[in-house]
Structures are given as C-alpha cells and as structure tokens.
Design an enzyme around this catalytic site. Structure first.
Site, short mmCIF file in Angstrom:
data_model
loop_
_atom_site.label_atom_id
_atom_site.label_comp_id
_atom_site.label_asym_id
_atom_site.label_seq_id
_atom_site.Cartn_x
_atom_site.Cartn_y
_atom_site.Cartn_z
N LYS A 34 1.11 -1.84 0.16
CA LYS A 34 0.18 -0.41 -0.21
C LYS A 34 1.00 0.97 -0.42
O LYS A 34 1.71 0.63 0.41
CB LYS A 34 -0.71 -0.02 0.95
CG LYS A 34 -0.17 -0.31 2.27
CD LYS A 34 -0.95 -0.58 3.80
CE LYS A 34 0.12 -0.11 5.01
NZ LYS A 34 -0.89 -0.94 6.35
N ARG A 129 -10.22 -0.16 15.60
CA ARG A 129 -10.07 0.31 14.43
C ARG A 129 -11.53 -0.31 12.72
O ARG A 129 -11.95 0.34 12.83
CB ARG A 129 -8.73 0.61 13.80
CG ARG A 129 -8.61 2.29 12.95
CD ARG A 129 -7.30 2.13 12.09
NE ARG A 129 -6.66 1.00 11.29
CZ ARG A 129 -5.66 0.12 11.00
NH1 ARG A 129 -4.57 2.07 11.66
NH2 ARG A 129 -4.79 -0.48 10.85
N TYR A 254 15.07 30.92 5.37
CA TYR A 254 13.47 32.31 5.81
C TYR A 254 13.79 32.11 7.40
O TYR A 254 14.10 31.51 7.52
CB TYR A 254 12.67 31.34 5.15
CG TYR A 254 11.87 31.29 3.91
CD1 TYR A 254 11.92 32.30 2.75
CD2 TYR A 254 11.94 30.51 2.90
CE1 TYR A 254 11.96 32.11 1.93
CE2 TYR A 254 12.30 30.11 1.78
CZ TYR A 254 11.98 31.54 0.74
OH TYR A 254 11.72 31.70 -0.38
N MET A 302 11.07 24.77 0.10
CA MET A 302 10.25 23.60 -1.07
C MET A 302 11.56 23.35 -1.75
O MET A 302 11.39 21.71 -1.94
CB MET A 302 9.26 24.39 -1.51
CG MET A 302 8.64 23.62 -3.14
SD MET A 302 7.57 25.20 -4.22
CE MET A 302 6.75 25.16 -2.88
C1 LIG Z 1 0.13 -1.42 6.92
C2 LIG Z 1 -0.41 -3.28 7.66
C3 LIG Z 1 0.06 -4.19 7.63
C4 LIG Z 1 1.85 -4.45 7.11
O1 LIG Z 1 2.23 -3.52 8.12
P1 LIG Z 1 4.24 -3.19 8.86
O2 LIG Z 1 4.39 -2.55 10.15
O3 LIG Z 1 4.03 -2.19 7.68
O4 LIG Z 1 4.27 -4.81 8.33
C5 LIG Z 1 0.10 -5.77 7.72
N1 LIG Z 1 -1.20 -5.54 7.97
C6 LIG Z 1 -2.31 -4.72 7.39
C7 LIG Z 1 -4.28 -5.33 7.89
C8 LIG Z 1 -1.60 -3.78 6.83
O5 LIG Z 1 -2.83 -2.10 6.63
#
Ligand SMILES: *Cc1c(COP(=O)(O)O)cnc(C)c1O
Length: 358
Positions: A34, A129, A254, A302
């Site tokens: 992701k 969550r 700045y 920037m």
């Molecule tokens: C992001 C995520 C992971 C991976 O987590 P890391 O700490 O980066 O290893 C695993 N399972 C779920 C559901 C996640 O959202």
C-alpha cells in the site's frame, strides 16, 4: 539529469523477503505494498517479489492499477470496500477483500455476482479501528457461511496495535485471543505484520503480512538486534548545489532562524518539502555527506535545505548528499523530526525520481 532521486535497491528488497521468509519458514507471505509500496513504487515492487502468496493494498484504486499494469498475483484489499457497486469490480479484477463491518456483510447478501468472492473476515483483537468484536464474531462468520456470494472456507485475519513494543504484554494476549477463533470451518489465518514476524513467532500462522521490514526498515521504536539482517531498499539522494563561506553572525534561510556562531561553511542541498522532505525537520537532523553526518541548519524550504559543513570541510558543489538510506537509517532521521520512517518514505512527492537497480 534529475539528481534528486530515491535509489531503489531491488536486490535488497529480495534479500529482505528471504530474511522474513526464514524468520517464518512455515508461513506464506502477503507482501504489503500500500501507499505506493511505502514510497518505493508499487508496480516495480510487485513485479520484483516472487514466490509469495500475494500482495496487500489498502484501496481498490491501488489494486486496479496493479491489474492494469499486468500484475496477476493474488491481491487482498486490506481496507475492504464501502460501495456495493464495487463488489462486481472486485470479482472482475479477481481481488480478495477484508470484511470488517456489518454493512459490508449486508452488501454481500444483496449483490448478484457471477462468482463468489474470496474474503478475509477481520477480528478486532484490540486496535479498535476495523473489525468485528470477539463477541459478535461467531454470528457474523455463521451468516457469511450461508452467503452464496462468499467463497468457502472463509479466511480470518487480525492486526496488532502494539507489536512494535517488545515489552508490552498485550500482544501475547492478542495472539491468544486470535487463536481461539481458529477452527476447522475456517480457511487460512493471518495475524503478523513486520513486528509480529520479527518479535512474536507465535503470531506467524498461515500467512504473514510484512510491510515496512520488506523495505529494510525496523518496525521497532528503539534499537534492537531483531532487524540486523535487513538492508535498506531506499536511499534518498541529492547533491550540494552551493558551498558558501559564512561569517560569524550571518543567518541562513527564511526567517533568519539560524545564525552562525563562528565562521563556517554552509552547504546547500537540493531537497525540500516540495520533494517530501518535512519542513518541520529541526536543526540537528542528520544528513550524510562524503561519509560523515552533518547537521541540518535553518529552515527547510521548498527546493533546498542547508547544512553546517564545518569550517575546514573539503566538500564541493556536485557532491552527493544522502538524506536517508544506505549509511543513515530513515528511522534515525525520523526520530529527530518526531515521526516514523513509514511516514517519511511514503510522503516523497513525484518530483523525486525513483531509480531502480539490482
Ligand atoms: C500496513 C499493514 C500491514 C503491514 O504493516 P507493517 O508494520 O508495515 O509490517 C499488515 N497488515 C495490515 C492489515 C496493514 O494495514
């Protein structure tokens, strides 16, 4: 040529995958990619990782992008969906989904699908969550077993909220809780993120879900020997575009925030918040130039930031500056800024070239 670049070492990526596989030899791997593979480039990372169970992304658009770029590996949507119309999209693109709330279950019952969906029912083991509470879990599972749009057996997953804290007893309790829900009528089970893989072997189960560790970054807060074998995949690099002699009393940048206490040399590095380097990075944040750590001074702008090179330095325009990666861990940098490596890597902007090498 764009010298503001993140070098992505695909050999290190494959190495980290094998380290994680060796840590959990009986488990299959769902590689979490992701957030554009934590900033490393989702498609390239997906293409590089072989001999895995599949890929994990958060959102549907990430999964569709992988499919349209020719990735045929199994893909799991870790956040699931909220629009009932998405269900046929999931079937069309052959995506697996997490089911974490009752609205999704209702949509599954109402949908007309040409093929049942492979789902992962999420048990809330304490993050609070996403996921079903332990007391409602069996009822939901039973309901879904009767749903023709759901492939059987149903798989289950949970997610840690404190596994990076090695002394925290809650993780052990969460593993015990999760294991109570493993039974004959369910399919695969998955619990461990990177911290779980490296520190909590009881959590490995059928499928491990490494994210940050794949990229060679420790999931833990303090120093630990548990990540010794991991190699950083991303090295964020730029160059010195000016080396200036500064007189005592002269400021830089700045707001004239920083003032030279004595004569010194100031290096200007082409890297700023427009590249994703945080503007909040305080004075003293480490940067690696010619194999030594120098300190950030003044405000990050920037396109540029400034460093104290010391009066007698021999650095010159065109020399490399490493913001993090090889020789300077992203977590060390993050600690100065008050964040974690995950955030720094994920927030690089498209102006930074991702350059792949093996
Ligand atoms: C992001 C995520 C992971 C991976 O987590 P890391 O700490 O980066 O290893 C695993 N399972 C779920 C559901 C996640 O959202």
């Amino acid at each position: 040529m764009n010298f503001v670049r993140a070098l992505i070492n695909l050999k290190a990526l494959k190495h980290n995958l094998s380290v994680l596989q060796a840590a959990a030899p009986k488990s299959k791997i769902l590689a979490v990619i992701k957030g554009n593979a934590y900033g490393h480039g989702m498609v390239e990372v997906a293409q590089t990782l072989d001999n895995i169970y599949g890929l994990g992304v958060a959102r549907i658009n990430e999964a569709i992008m992988l499919r349209t770029r020719g990735i045929t590996k199994d893909i799991l949507l870790l956040e699931g969906f909220i629009n009932p119309l998405d269900l046929s999209v999931l079937v069309f693109y052959n995506l697996q989904t997490v089911i974490h709330c009752s609205e999704q279950v209702d949509f599954l019952f109402k949908a007309t699908l040409i093929k049942p969906l492979k789902i992962w029912l999420k048990l809330d083991i304490g993050m609070h969550r996403l996921g079903f509470r332990p007391e409602e879990f069996h009822a939901v599972l039973k309901r879904l077993i009767d749903c023709p749009n759901v492939e059987k057996p149903i798989n289950i997953l949970g997610h840690f909220n404190c596994a990076d804290e090695l002394e925290n007893p809650i993780t052990h309790q969460q593993i015990t809780l999760f294991k109570k829900y493993i039974s004959e009528d369910i399919g695969s089970v998955s619990l461990a993120n990177s911290a779980g893989i490296l520190a909590w072997p009881d959590s490995h189960l059928d499928i491990i879900r490494p994210g940050v560790a794949l990229y060679g970054v420790s999931p833990f807060v303090g120093k630990t020997d548990k990540c010794q074998q991991l190699k950083p995949v991303m090295t964020l690099k730029s160059k010195l575009i000016a080396v200036r002699h500064h007189l005592k009393g002269e400021s830089v940048g700045y707001g004239a925030d920083w003032v030279a206490q004595s004569d010194c040399k100031v290096g200007v590095v082409a890297m700023g918040y427009g590249d994703g380097y945080p503007r909040m990075a305080p004075q003293g944040t480490p940067i690696l130039i010619n194999s030594r750590i120098v300190s950030l001074i003044g405000r990050v702008s920037m396109d540029m930031l400034t460093v104290d090179l010391g009066l007698n330095c021999t650095d010159k325009v065109g020399d490399d500056a490493i913001l993090w990666g090889d020789g300077l861990s992203v977590n060390d940098v993050a600690k100065h800024i008050g964040t974690i490596g995950y955030e720094l890597m994920t927030k690089l902007t498209p102006r930074v070239d991702l350059q792949y090498h093996d």
